[in-house]
Design a protein around this motif. Sequence first.
Motif, mmCIF file in Angstrom:
data_model
loop_
_atom_site.group_PDB
_atom_site.id
_atom_site.type_symbol
_atom_site.label_atom_id
_atom_site.label_comp_id
_atom_site.label_asym_id
_atom_site.label_seq_id
_atom_site.Cartn_x
_atom_site.Cartn_y
_atom_site.Cartn_z
ATOM 1 N N GLN A 188 33.051 40.160 38.428
ATOM 2 C CA GLN A 188 32.993 38.743 38.064
ATOM 3 C C GLN A 188 31.587 38.309 37.679
ATOM 4 O OE1 GLN A 188 33.944 36.014 41.272
ATOM 5 N NE2 GLN A 188 34.612 34.441 39.844
ATOM 6 N N ASP A 189 30.583 38.778 38.392
ATOM 7 C CA ASP A 189 29.205 38.331 38.180
ATOM 8 C C ASP A 189 28.385 39.501 37.651
ATOM 9 O OD1 ASP A 189 26.605 37.406 38.271
ATOM 10 O OD2 ASP A 189 26.812 36.435 40.221
ATOM 11 N N ARG A 190 28.159 39.532 36.331
ATOM 12 C CA ARG A 190 27.441 40.673 35.754
ATOM 13 C C ARG A 190 26.000 40.733 36.234
ATOM 14 N NH1 ARG A 190 28.397 37.409 31.213
ATOM 15 N NH2 ARG A 190 26.599 36.197 30.532
ATOM 16 N N HIS A 191 25.404 39.574 36.587
ATOM 17 C CA HIS A 191 24.010 39.566 37.003
ATOM 18 C C HIS A 191 23.826 40.243 38.358
ATOM 19 C CE1 HIS A 191 22.967 36.984 33.670
ATOM 20 N NE2 HIS A 191 23.857 36.089 34.044
ATOM 21 N N ARG A 192 24.700 39.936 39.301
ATOM 22 C CA ARG A 192 24.549 40.453 40.658
ATOM 23 C C ARG A 192 25.296 41.752 40.885
ATOM 24 N NH1 ARG A 192 25.899 35.760 44.811
ATOM 25 N NH2 ARG A 192 25.307 37.440 46.229
ATOM 26 N N GLU A 193 26.413 41.966 40.181
ATOM 27 C CA GLU A 193 27.280 43.094 40.486
ATOM 28 C C GLU A 193 27.445 44.072 39.334
ATOM 29 O OE1 GLU A 193 30.710 40.708 41.196
ATOM 30 O OE2 GLU A 193 30.331 40.533 43.345
ATOM 31 N N GLY A 194 27.109 43.649 38.111
ATOM 32 C CA GLY A 194 27.450 44.469 36.961
ATOM 33 C C GLY A 194 26.318 45.254 36.353
ATOM 34 N N LEU A 195 25.063 44.833 36.586
ATOM 35 C CA LEU A 195 23.945 45.445 35.889
ATOM 36 C C LEU A 195 22.801 45.761 36.850
ATOM 37 C CD1 LEU A 195 23.830 43.015 32.831
ATOM 38 C CD2 LEU A 195 24.620 45.387 32.773
ATOM 39 N N VAL A 201 40.362 47.110 35.496
ATOM 40 C CA VAL A 201 40.480 45.778 36.107
ATOM 41 C C VAL A 201 39.259 44.970 35.691
ATOM 42 C CG1 VAL A 201 40.585 44.466 38.254
ATOM 43 C CG2 VAL A 201 41.818 46.645 38.055
ATOM 44 N N MET A 202 39.480 43.792 35.103
ATOM 45 C CA MET A 202 38.393 42.940 34.626
ATOM 46 C C MET A 202 38.524 41.552 35.252
ATOM 47 S SD MET A 202 38.294 43.833 30.557
ATOM 48 C CE MET A 202 39.624 42.697 30.218
ATOM 49 N N VAL A 203 37.399 41.025 35.735
ATOM 50 C CA VAL A 203 37.380 39.689 36.313
ATOM 51 C C VAL A 203 36.517 38.794 35.423
ATOM 52 C CG1 VAL A 203 36.906 38.312 38.364
ATOM 53 C CG2 VAL A 203 37.569 40.715 38.603
ATOM 54 N N SER A 204 37.113 37.735 34.896
ATOM 55 C CA SER A 204 36.416 36.779 34.018
ATOM 56 C C SER A 204 35.597 37.510 32.956
ATOM 57 C CB SER A 204 35.515 35.860 34.848
ATOM 58 O OG SER A 204 36.251 35.174 35.820
ATOM 59 N N PRO A 205 36.238 38.305 32.108
ATOM 60 C CA PRO A 205 35.490 39.185 31.206
ATOM 61 C C PRO A 205 34.658 38.484 30.160
ATOM 62 C CG PRO A 205 37.828 39.184 30.641
ATOM 63 C CD PRO A 205 37.702 38.455 31.936
ATOM 64 N N THR A 206 34.989 37.248 29.785
ATOM 65 C CA THR A 206 34.237 36.574 28.724
ATOM 66 C C THR A 206 33.428 35.392 29.232
ATOM 67 O OG1 THR A 206 36.043 35.072 28.097
ATOM 68 C CG2 THR A 206 36.009 37.245 27.050
ATOM 69 N N ALA A 207 33.188 35.310 30.533
ATOM 70 C CA ALA A 207 32.422 34.191 31.091
ATOM 71 C C ALA A 207 31.007 34.189 30.535
ATOM 72 C CB ALA A 207 32.381 34.292 32.617
ATOM 73 N N GLY A 208 30.604 33.062 29.973
ATOM 74 C CA GLY A 208 29.232 32.903 29.514
ATOM 75 C C GLY A 208 28.886 33.627 28.236
ATOM 76 N N VAL A 227 43.785 41.821 33.666
ATOM 77 C CA VAL A 227 42.789 40.814 33.303
ATOM 78 C C VAL A 227 42.897 39.652 34.286
ATOM 79 C CG1 VAL A 227 41.872 39.347 31.476
ATOM 80 C CG2 VAL A 227 43.078 41.459 30.879
ATOM 81 N N VAL A 228 41.889 39.481 35.121
ATOM 82 C CA VAL A 228 41.878 38.410 36.119
ATOM 83 C C VAL A 228 40.983 37.297 35.579
ATOM 84 C CG1 VAL A 228 41.397 37.816 38.522
ATOM 85 C CG2 VAL A 228 42.154 40.137 37.930
#
Length: 511
Positions: free
Chosen positions: A351-358, A434-441, A466-467
């Motif tokens: 869900q949060d690419r800044h904290r969890e994705g990168l 599994v994707m959470v909010s894939p296009t947020a921001g 797609v969640v």
Amino acid sequence: MTTSQQAAGSAVGAPAPAAEARGVSKRYGPTVALDSAGIVVAAGETHALVGRNGAGKSTLVSILTGLQRPDSGEVRFDGAAAPSLADRDAWRQRVACVYQKSTIIPTLTVAENLFLNRQAGRGPIGWRGLRRRAGELLAGYGVEVDPAALAGSLTVEQRQLVEIARALSFGARFIILDEPTAQLDAGAIDRLFGRMRELQASGVTFLFISHHLQEVYEVCQTVTVLRDARHILTRPVAALTRDDLVAAMTGETGPSLAAGAARPPVPETAPVVLDVRGLRLAGFYDGVDLTVRAGEMVGLIGSGSSGKVAVAETIAGLRRADAGTVTIGGATPKPGSVPAALAAGLGYLPQDRHREGLVPLLSVAENATLPIAGQLGRAGIVAPARRRAAAERMIQTYDIKTDGPHQPVSDLSGGNAQKVVLARALANEPTALVMVSPTAGVDVRSKASLLGAVTDAAARGTGVLVVSDELDDLRSCDRVLVMFHGQVIRDVPRGWTDADLVSAVEGVGQP
């Protein structure tokens, strides 16, 4: 008179704008970040600033907040010239920005964050008085948060409200909201918009930056579009159709966000690649069953309290359920184990690419190839040339706008950073994604690119869950599951209307 000059002008005799930029230009070496751009924000309105990633929005915000000096042009507040860049207190009294990436310090209390560097005058800090002052400030703006609570324990919604209260406490009446809804569910968004309208009625002015165009129509009175570092138009929101707005942002007819909606149906004989049975986690969800077949795209929607994100995190091994099973590609990975879920064939976009994705200090290549590092060399040693070649293929496949595989991923725009996260999730050609909010921001172009890559993965046989609360994310799905109070209450086939799905999410007709 140029378009930007027209935007920056104001009617004779009219009240001075809350904020304005006239003929602002900014270069970084050979890169033109702003080219004679302008914006006028009338006092007491909510003004939208939209444009694709890289259009110049962030640069304009940094100039409006005094973080950077323009190469040319001027900034004014309430008709007066902006302070010198060195006078930070004067800037704080005029403008504040609540960024998508929170500036709240999680290890400090709410009170300490509110009065950071201004806890007291001379002498020791009176902590009881500080908490009392913080409580009065929060109550004055209707923010129900314990001043003594650690800021790290707050929800995204609460952190944003605390940041708005902190900005107002300096005396600023012009607030910039940068993608404020990117990580909020539908209920939290409604509450934020309600708070914005209350503050607007009391004289607070907002500059609202969002890639969700329906929000622009819901909460804003005026919209300014930037494209390719230039001002394109400033119009009343009511005077622009969505198609006209997308065309202004892209320079062409907007791309379809439902390009995969005409995909052929997945045959019932297709194998089940993701099977969730009787999943229960106290306080989050109870008795969740769902299946995803090879090549199928299944949506999962619900309010913030529905438990949908917790279900996704459980499938990915980030949470351990109290009961139930998760089967991926016929294997049942160890519950609560991310490595086990990935080894079973799961791809996951958090869900949060800044904290969890990168990993922000690593390059595009290092981030994108993390799951396949073992395939890029012998004896556990990654061959740089092989990693670079793999990253270059990903950059081309996913249309990642970057200086090259070596560029730090933290330097990318939001949409391109999200493409790196998706490239990594698909690097191993997972059985299920599994994707959470894939296009947020991300902007409208990047949304189309991201969702197109996902439908391509489904066409190759990957099962996709797609969640999301964003309806455009779900339009290509074969069916959409609706969660309400921790349970799946409906399985909606393709062909749904927005009204039907929103009604189901809000629990209309439920006991």
